[in-house]
Design a protein around this motif. Sequence first.
Motif, PDB file in Angstrom:
ATOM      1  N   SER A   1      -5.708  -1.991 -14.293  1.00 47.61           N
ATOM      2  CA  SER A   1      -5.330  -2.937 -13.246  1.00 47.61           C
ATOM      3  C   SER A   1      -4.340  -2.295 -12.269  1.00 47.61           C
ATOM      4  O   SER A   1      -4.244  -2.705 -11.127  1.00 47.61           O
ATOM      5  CB  SER A   1      -4.762  -4.222 -13.847  1.00 47.61           C
ATOM      6  OG  SER A   1      -3.605  -3.925 -14.581  1.00 47.61           O
ATOM      7  N   LEU A   2      -3.622  -1.270 -12.722  1.00 47.40           N
ATOM      8  CA  LEU A   2      -2.693  -0.580 -11.818  1.00 47.40           C
ATOM      9  C   LEU A   2      -3.416   0.468 -10.970  1.00 47.40           C
ATOM     10  O   LEU A   2      -2.925   0.884  -9.920  1.00 47.40           O
ATOM     11  CB  LEU A   2      -1.588   0.084 -12.653  1.00 47.40           C
ATOM     12  CG  LEU A   2      -0.357   0.611 -11.919  1.00 47.40           C
ATOM     13  CD1 LEU A   2       0.294  -0.486 -11.106  1.00 47.40           C
ATOM     14  CD2 LEU A   2       0.640   1.188 -12.912  1.00 47.40           C
ATOM     15  N   ALA A   3      -4.611   0.870 -11.435  1.00 49.09           N
ATOM     16  CA  ALA A   3      -5.304   1.989 -10.792  1.00 49.09           C
ATOM     17  C   ALA A   3      -5.580   1.730  -9.312  1.00 49.09           C
ATOM     18  O   ALA A   3      -5.213   2.531  -8.455  1.00 49.09           O
ATOM     19  CB  ALA A   3      -6.608   2.280 -11.524  1.00 49.09           C
ATOM     20  N   LEU A   4      -6.190   0.601  -9.024  1.00 49.14           N
ATOM     21  CA  LEU A   4      -6.628   0.345  -7.650  1.00 49.14           C
ATOM     22  C   LEU A   4      -5.441   0.251  -6.685  1.00 49.14           C
ATOM     23  O   LEU A   4      -5.456   0.904  -5.639  1.00 49.14           O
ATOM     24  CB  LEU A   4      -7.510  -0.905  -7.602  1.00 49.14           C
ATOM     25  CG  LEU A   4      -8.296  -1.081  -6.313  1.00 49.14           C
ATOM     26  CD1 LEU A   4      -9.151   0.138  -6.004  1.00 49.14           C
ATOM     27  CD2 LEU A   4      -9.160  -2.329  -6.377  1.00 49.14           C
ATOM     28  N   PRO A   5      -4.392  -0.534  -7.001  1.00 46.82           N
ATOM     29  CA  PRO A   5      -3.239  -0.572  -6.088  1.00 46.82           C
ATOM     30  C   PRO A   5      -2.647   0.813  -5.826  1.00 46.82           C
ATOM     31  O   PRO A   5      -2.294   1.124  -4.684  1.00 46.82           O
ATOM     32  CB  PRO A   5      -2.232  -1.461  -6.813  1.00 46.82           C
ATOM     33  CG  PRO A   5      -3.020  -2.270  -7.763  1.00 46.82           C
ATOM     34  CD  PRO A   5      -4.230  -1.482  -8.120  1.00 46.82           C
ATOM     35  N   VAL A   6      -2.559   1.650  -6.870  1.00 42.01           N
ATOM     36  CA  VAL A   6      -1.990   2.989  -6.674  1.00 42.01           C
ATOM     37  C   VAL A   6      -2.874   3.804  -5.740  1.00 42.01           C
ATOM     38  O   VAL A   6      -2.388   4.464  -4.815  1.00 42.01           O
ATOM     39  CB  VAL A   6      -1.823   3.715  -8.028  1.00 42.01           C
ATOM     40  CG1 VAL A   6      -1.501   5.186  -7.821  1.00 42.01           C
ATOM     41  CG2 VAL A   6      -0.741   3.054  -8.855  1.00 42.01           C
ATOM     42  N   MET A   7      -4.177   3.735  -5.944  1.00 47.95           N
ATOM     43  CA  MET A   7      -5.087   4.502  -5.101  1.00 47.95           C
ATOM     44  C   MET A   7      -5.010   4.023  -3.651  1.00 47.95           C
ATOM     45  O   MET A   7      -4.968   4.825  -2.719  1.00 47.95           O
ATOM     46  CB  MET A   7      -6.536   4.393  -5.605  1.00 47.95           C
ATOM     47  CG  MET A   7      -6.783   4.915  -7.005  1.00 47.95           C
ATOM     48  SD  MET A   7      -6.188   6.576  -7.325  1.00 47.95           S
ATOM     49  CE  MET A   7      -7.473   7.575  -6.657  1.00 47.95           C
ATOM     50  N   ILE A   8      -4.979   2.715  -3.464  1.00 48.76           N
ATOM     51  CA  ILE A   8      -4.908   2.180  -2.102  1.00 48.76           C
ATOM     52  C   ILE A   8      -3.611   2.628  -1.435  1.00 48.76           C
ATOM     53  O   ILE A   8      -3.601   3.083  -0.290  1.00 48.76           O
ATOM     54  CB  ILE A   8      -5.007   0.635  -2.125  1.00 48.76           C
ATOM     55  CG1 ILE A   8      -6.423   0.225  -2.542  1.00 48.76           C
ATOM     56  CG2 ILE A   8      -4.662   0.038  -0.756  1.00 48.76           C
ATOM     57  CD1 ILE A   8      -6.589  -1.268  -2.798  1.00 48.76           C
ATOM     58  N   TYR A   9      -2.516   2.542  -2.183  1.00 46.12           N
ATOM     59  CA  TYR A   9      -1.220   2.957  -1.644  1.00 46.12           C
ATOM     60  C   TYR A   9      -1.251   4.426  -1.212  1.00 46.12           C
ATOM     61  O   TYR A   9      -0.835   4.758  -0.104  1.00 46.12           O
ATOM     62  CB  TYR A   9      -0.137   2.733  -2.699  1.00 46.12           C
ATOM     63  CG  TYR A   9       1.215   3.269  -2.305  1.00 46.12           C
ATOM     64  CD1 TYR A   9       2.073   2.522  -1.510  1.00 46.12           C
ATOM     65  CD2 TYR A   9       1.630   4.530  -2.727  1.00 46.12           C
ATOM     66  CE1 TYR A   9       3.310   3.017  -1.135  1.00 46.12           C
ATOM     67  CE2 TYR A   9       2.857   5.041  -2.363  1.00 46.12           C
ATOM     68  CZ  TYR A   9       3.701   4.275  -1.571  1.00 46.12           C
ATOM     69  OH  TYR A   9       4.914   4.776  -1.203  1.00 46.12           O
ATOM     70  N   LEU A  10      -1.779   5.270  -2.083  1.00 40.96           N
ATOM     71  CA  LEU A  10      -1.792   6.702  -1.766  1.00 40.96           C
ATOM     72  C   LEU A  10      -2.701   7.006  -0.585  1.00 40.96           C
ATOM     73  O   LEU A  10      -2.380   7.835   0.266  1.00 40.96           O
ATOM     74  CB  LEU A  10      -2.227   7.508  -2.992  1.00 40.96           C
ATOM     75  CG  LEU A  10      -1.196   7.624  -4.117  1.00 40.96           C
ATOM     76  CD1 LEU A  10      -1.804   8.299  -5.340  1.00 40.96           C
ATOM     77  CD2 LEU A  10       0.027   8.412  -3.657  1.00 40.96           C
ATOM     78  N   VAL A  11      -3.846   6.324  -0.513  1.00 40.70           N
ATOM     79  CA  VAL A  11      -4.770   6.571   0.601  1.00 40.70           C
ATOM     80  C   VAL A  11      -4.117   6.133   1.915  1.00 40.70           C
ATOM     81  O   VAL A  11      -4.163   6.859   2.909  1.00 40.70           O
ATOM     82  CB  VAL A  11      -6.120   5.869   0.361  1.00 40.70           C
ATOM     83  CG1 VAL A  11      -6.963   5.877   1.626  1.00 40.70           C
ATOM     84  CG2 VAL A  11      -6.873   6.544  -0.781  1.00 40.70           C
ATOM     85  N   LEU A  12      -3.476   4.961   1.911  1.00 43.52           N
ATOM     86  CA  LEU A  12      -2.801   4.502   3.136  1.00 43.52           C
ATOM     87  C   LEU A  12      -1.703   5.471   3.537  1.00 43.52           C
ATOM     88  O   LEU A  12      -1.553   5.815   4.707  1.00 43.52           O
ATOM     89  CB  LEU A  12      -2.221   3.093   2.929  1.00 43.52           C
ATOM     90  CG  LEU A  12      -3.249   1.964   2.831  1.00 43.52           C
ATOM     91  CD1 LEU A  12      -2.549   0.626   2.610  1.00 43.52           C
ATOM     92  CD2 LEU A  12      -4.114   1.911   4.086  1.00 43.52           C
ATOM     93  N   LEU A  13      -0.933   5.928   2.539  1.00 46.16           N
ATOM     94  CA  LEU A  13       0.157   6.866   2.827  1.00 46.16           C
ATOM     95  C   LEU A  13      -0.396   8.168   3.424  1.00 46.16           C
ATOM     96  O   LEU A  13       0.167   8.723   4.364  1.00 46.16           O
ATOM     97  CB  LEU A  13       0.936   7.156   1.539  1.00 46.16           C
ATOM     98  CG  LEU A  13       2.177   8.033   1.665  1.00 46.16           C
ATOM     99  CD1 LEU A  13       3.183   7.420   2.616  1.00 46.16           C
ATOM    100  CD2 LEU A  13       2.812   8.250   0.290  1.00 46.16           C
TER     101      LEU A  13
END
Lengths: 314, 480
Positions: free
Chosen positions: A285-297
């Motif tokens: 459940s943490l995977a997707l938010p982390v990936m989205i955050y990193l991609v946006l960054l």
Amino acid sequence: MKFLRPLIIGLGALAIGLTADAAGGAKKSKAPEGGWPFAKVPAGQLDQQSMQRGFQVYKEVCASCHGMKLLSYRNLGEPGGPFYDDAYPNANDNPLVKAIAAEYEVMDATPDEFGDPVFRPAIPADTFREPYPNEQAARAANGGALPPDLSVITKARGKGAEGDGASYVYSLMKGYPSFDEVKFREEPNGEFVNYLEFDDGEKVGELIQPIGVYYNPYFAGDTAPQWSGDPRHKPYGGFLAMPAQLPDGRVEYMDGTEATTAQMAYDVAMFLHWAGDPKQVQRKSLALPVMIYLVLLSILLWFSYKRIWRNVAH
Amino acid sequence: MSGHESTYEPKSGFTKWLDNRLPIVRLAHDSFVDFPTPKNLNYWYTFGGILAVCLVIQIITGVVLAMHYTATVDEAFGSVERIMRDVPYGWLIRNIHMVGASMFFLAVYVHMFRGLYYGSYKAPREVLWLLGCVIFLLMMATAFLGYMLPWGQMSLHGANVIINLFGAIPLVGESIQAWLMGGPSVGNQTLQRFFSLHYLLPFMIAGVVILHIWALHVPGNNNPTGQEVQDVEKDTVPFHPYYTVKDGFAIVVFLIIFAAFVFYAPNVLGHADNYIEANPLVTPAHIVPEWYLLPFYAILRAITFNIGPIDAKLLGVIFMFGSIAVLFALPWLDTSKVKSMRYRPVAKQFFFGFVVACLLLSWCGAENPDNPIIKMGEDKLIVTYTDAAGLEGSRVFEEYAPASQFREETVTAGGTASLGIQVAPAFRFLHLSQLMTLYYFAYFLIILPWLGLRERPKGEPDSIHQSILGNEAPAAAPAE
């Protein structure tokens, strides 16, 4: 996309590094049709109903020989676990978990005032009760073979990809030859032998099943010594001390699901997959938010880079 | 770079006071803000920054893991699982540390290949390169020590294999072996000293990294043209913000890959056997090191022959350590005055061959050396028999039916016979690893020394700014 090249090359190197294969001549285990729900990207899910049934299979079938020493009863009621209930955020309060634990009698860590051991019903904080007091007892009860602990069995099989180990358990449990396929005959010297016939249109060979072990194509081993036939085409797999455990109807599911071999194998693999990595629900459940955050960054940094370097030829 | 004037001006009273006593802010400003950096660095040059991030990640996660880890043979395996199960976010910390080791090596290999391609080891950067080799050695030692700690089957048996290598050294081998193990065999005392050293070495790496950056900042960065900076105005930009933002972007892209492994496939880079608790009495079918050590393992196993008085085992150890020792000698082996392989069309081909050789060695390291890659002919059947008269012999068959019939006839006639496989000749992983080992050493010991004297460099620009602005853009550059 020149900047991706180093990464692609690096990943290529990794892929090559991953070809290590430890299992000797075992058939490649297969995931059930449609794949495992927990192995889906970007957010896999465990099937709670299936895990509950899987726990029932473990409890009624596996647990008589296999321990799970890394698990406590409370784990069953923790978030992501088979008996997690929103109403009981603290698994120690979960009545189902308490009831499951209370079915087992364990020795308290603290003796009584005279120094004698105290036996009491287990509480959620206790670890799963071991089926045997020690390794010698386990071997003595199983013809010399040691039933492995199942706590992390799904991480200890396969190649480490999500669901590899569950596929192994699933394939192994339903991979035994059926009752009809294992034939027996009397040898001229009066001994009875079990054997399997393999054919490829016509009979190509026989595999003698020694007493006390059972053939399974998914079990890593060697069939050559028992194989009469072309040694270049010996069957996959090997022999293990555990006979087929899950004939149709071996357990009676409380939720009314029909207990076929495939269903039980699926459920117990699902349960063991959870048990091997009980925090996987948090991970997924943490995977997707982390990936989205990193991609946006990275997008933000890409435009910052473009802006800062806009007047510099390079 | 040395010789450039410091532009730092302390503004507040405190910074003025501090600057007269310990000019640490000035040092940081001159090193990481105003440092003149060639304009033409491509993305291959971002891996230094990525590696710094990797080291910090490994140290932070490692320190937290050490708070919960128990270094005894009875509890190590369980305590690692306990971290994954009961420590808040322990699963995340442990996965990051475990995947981080692989990511660290992935980045260091790219960084090293970059250095090899652009000739970053040549004067005046030999010391920079040597320090990098020291870091690489320390990294391998740290990774090997760390792999022991979860006390799984590969931890124990991998450690056994590596420690036994030292036993091959004449005279002192066995003493070194006992000293490493802290006793007659790998046991609790080995685990404890490995844990202690695994905690120590990363800080030694950090120390050498500081020297590495110092040695970088004296001559300044190399760059894809290999030309030294001639005009600070025209050739360079200040490190900040130009390279902080470029490195920052590359670091985040790297972290995306890192996170993909941590969250979606944390175990795929390791070996499943390491989730079986260590048992000295059961040896895994194939002992394989982590992927990043596979090329060296392949070189070790490629040596299956004796040379003179040196037996194969010792020779394998010599070649394995030699494959790293040769890196230390590289600045003096490469005779070419031209740094960048952009302008060395022949050397470039050999370089890419070298990259392929390293990848193939990894593949060989992962496979059983006896497995065939290309089979020449089919396996045949061989019946070995002793007939009723006591004569021994063997006959080869292509098909099973006549072989089986012959065996039965021999047995019926009162002899004994057994059927086996006569394995067809093949090009095996062993052969591939021997060829690639040969190329690995030839690249450093023959090709680079010889090429530098013979080749004709092509299209080298006179300066960095000429390469950026001029029309003589070199053909077939690998990036940028």
